[in-house]
Design a protein around this motif. Structure first.
Motif, PDB file in Angstrom:
ATOM      1  N   THR A  38       6.324  -2.374   7.764  1.00  5.07           N
ATOM      2  CA  THR A  38       4.922  -2.728   8.098  1.00  5.07           C
ATOM      3  C   THR A  38       4.743  -4.096   6.993  1.00  5.07           C
ATOM      4  OG1 THR A  38       4.194  -1.202   6.260  1.00  5.07           O
ATOM      5  CG2 THR A  38       3.973  -0.462   8.290  1.00  5.07           C
ATOM      6  N   GLU A  62       5.513   3.743   0.324  1.00  4.93           N
ATOM      7  CA  GLU A  62       6.290   4.912   1.016  1.00  4.93           C
ATOM      8  C   GLU A  62       7.719   4.677   0.865  1.00  4.93           C
ATOM      9  OE1 GLU A  62       6.326   8.578   2.738  1.00  4.93           O
ATOM     10  OE2 GLU A  62       4.751   7.670   1.705  1.00  4.93           O
ATOM     11  N   ARG A  63       8.140   3.674   1.445  1.00  4.90           N
ATOM     12  CA  ARG A  63       9.520   3.516   1.894  1.00  4.90           C
ATOM     13  C   ARG A  63       9.846   1.985   1.675  1.00  4.90           C
ATOM     14  NH1 ARG A  63      13.639   6.462   4.232  1.00  4.90           N
ATOM     15  NH2 ARG A  63      15.098   5.347   5.323  1.00  4.90           N
ATOM     16  N   ARG A  83       0.802  -1.034   0.040  1.00  2.00           N
ATOM     17  CA  ARG A  83       0.116  -0.138   0.061  1.00  2.00           C
ATOM     18  C   ARG A  83       0.941   1.156  -0.060  1.00  2.00           C
ATOM     19  NH1 ARG A  83      -3.312  -2.960   5.060  1.00  2.00           N
ATOM     20  NH2 ARG A  83      -4.042  -4.575   3.615  1.00  2.00           N
ATOM     21  N   PRO A  84       0.307   2.443  -0.347  1.00  4.80           N
ATOM     22  CA  PRO A  84       1.080   3.571  -0.515  1.00  4.80           C
ATOM     23  C   PRO A  84       1.736   4.098   0.856  1.00  4.80           C
ATOM     24  CG  PRO A  84      -1.060   3.893  -1.566  1.00  4.80           C
ATOM     25  CD  PRO A  84      -0.951   2.374  -0.931  1.00  4.80           C
ATOM     26  N   ASP A  85       1.135   3.713   1.969  1.00  4.34           N
ATOM     27  CA  ASP A  85       1.887   3.861   3.443  1.00  4.34           C
ATOM     28  C   ASP A  85       2.793   3.101   3.603  1.00  4.34           C
ATOM     29  OD1 ASP A  85      -0.407   2.105   3.715  1.00  4.34           O
ATOM     30  OD2 ASP A  85      -1.227   3.368   5.513  1.00  4.34           O
ATOM     31  N   ASP A  86       2.841   2.107   3.082  1.00  8.95           N
ATOM     32  CA  ASP A  86       3.731   0.808   3.682  1.00  8.95           C
ATOM     33  C   ASP A  86       5.249   1.175   3.786  1.00  8.95           C
ATOM     34  OD1 ASP A  86       2.058  -1.174   4.604  1.00  8.95           O
ATOM     35  OD2 ASP A  86       1.757  -2.010   2.493  1.00  8.95           O
ATOM     36  N   VAL A  87       5.877   0.732   4.839  1.00 10.77           N
ATOM     37  CA  VAL A  87       7.205   0.589   4.750  1.00 10.77           C
ATOM     38  C   VAL A  87       7.716  -0.759   4.947  1.00 10.77           C
ATOM     39  CG1 VAL A  87       9.236   1.190   6.481  1.00 10.77           C
ATOM     40  CG2 VAL A  87       7.120   2.696   6.699  1.00 10.77           C
ATOM     41  N   ARG A 139      13.265   7.755  -0.913  1.00  6.89           N
ATOM     42  CA  ARG A 139      12.567   6.644  -0.134  1.00  6.89           C
ATOM     43  C   ARG A 139      13.098   5.332  -0.048  1.00  6.89           C
ATOM     44  NH1 ARG A 139       6.279   7.475  -2.398  1.00  6.89           N
ATOM     45  NH2 ARG A 139       6.482   9.639  -2.681  1.00  6.89           N
TER      46      ARG A 139
END
Length: 316
Positions: free
Chosen positions: A125, A76-77, A52-56, A105
């Motif tokens: 994550t 995200e990263r 997902r776009p907010d995943d690390v 990133r």
């Protein structure tokens, strides 16, 4: 606003071979190196992993960067853990050249994944990796244990290993990897990968395994170490009943039987029929061995200057 990656940012077969040639890299069997050369495959892995776009995301064994670039398109990263000196030195330059708008990133950890205890940046994550076949299970278990913030995992491993990881009780291939992976997560097969998407093409097929971290840890008073000790003992002698297989772990066959009965498990059962919860119950019910004359500590009088009467000494 960050621009989207260009369509040709990912590595294709010609790119992989050119990079390898420039670096003087030849994939080695010792490290289980098989590089993915198909852009559609790495994008499929990212989709299947539900990145997902907010995943690390943490990636183990990025190699030349095929999957790394596909992860950076979405996450995200991305932090990549690479043991190979040449590959680790080259990867940041590959990311900067092919996806400069997202290079900030990306982070690299040049280390053996089995020795990694911390990662730069926010806690991971997700774990997504094309794991080297020869160390896939220990690396997977180490990462899940070391980084409890990893919620979702997708690994590509040898098909046989994928089957073992995802097997349930009663399956012919259910064993130590199955139980230990299930300690951390709900595990399932998530697809197959053909040999022709790798360079060099391996002699075995590959499989995808999805692991979703348990929302609640298994409820047990036993520690992970104690539970895993039971698992290891049960599968060390697969053909034996648990009463016999756990005799060494418990101290005797009788002690093993007592622990099994207390846990509600038949002493005649075998390890491949038990759930991880049942292994935990067995660990909970292990009794300390009765002291023997050889290991029973001698009791000394409280006052050495005034020995106790002979009759009292006999009663101790």
């Amino acid at each position: 606003m960050t621009s989207s990656p260009t369509p040709d940012a990912l590595l294709g077969p010609a790119d992989i071979r050119e990079l390898a040639d420039v670096l003087g890299v030849r994939p080695t069997k010792q490290r289980g190196q098989n590089f993915v050369i198909d852009a559609n495959t790495v994008r499929r892995i990212v989709r299947t992993a539900d990145v997902r776009p907010d995943d690390v995301v943490v990636e183990v064994g990025p190699g030349l960067g095929s999957l790394t670039l596909a992860l950076l398109e979405v996450a995200e990263r991305v932090t990549a853990v690479e043991i190979d000196d040449v590959l680790a030195a080259a990867l940041p330059a590959t990311i900067a050249a092919r996806m400069p708008q997202r290079a900030e990133r990306f982070a690299l950890v040049h280390s053996d994944a089995m020795h990694v205890e911390e990662l730069p940046g926010p806690p991971p994550t997700a774990l997504v990796a094309n794991l080297p076949y020869n160390v896939a299970v220990p690396v997977l278990l180490h990462m899940l244990d070391t980084f409890p913030t990893i919620e979702r995992t997708l690994v590509m491993v040898q098909a046989e290993v994928a089957d073992r990881l995802a097997a349930g009780p009663g399956s012919r291939v259910y064993g130590v990897p199955s139980v230990k992976a299930n300690w951390y997560a709900e595990v399932k097969r998530a697809g197959s990968i053909g040999r022709n998407v790798f360079w060099p093409a391996p002699n075995v097929d590959s499989g995808l395994v999805s692991l979703v971290r348990r929302a609640e840890p298994i409820k047990t008073s036993a520690s992970k170490r104690e539970v895993f000790a039971v698992v290891d003992a049960a599968f060390a002698q697969r053909r034996k009943t648990l009463r016999a297989a756990l005799a060494g772990w418990a101290g005797s066959a009788a002690a093993a039987e007592a622990a099994l009965v207390a846990a509600g498990v038949s002493p005649q059962a075998r390890g491949e029929s038990l759930t991880v919860e049942e292994f935990a119950r067995i660990a909970e019910n292990k009794q300390d061995p009765e002291p023997t004359p050889e290991n029973k500590p001698e009791q000394e009088p409280e006052n050495k200057q005034q020995p106790q009467p002979e009759q009292e000494q006999e009663q101790q």
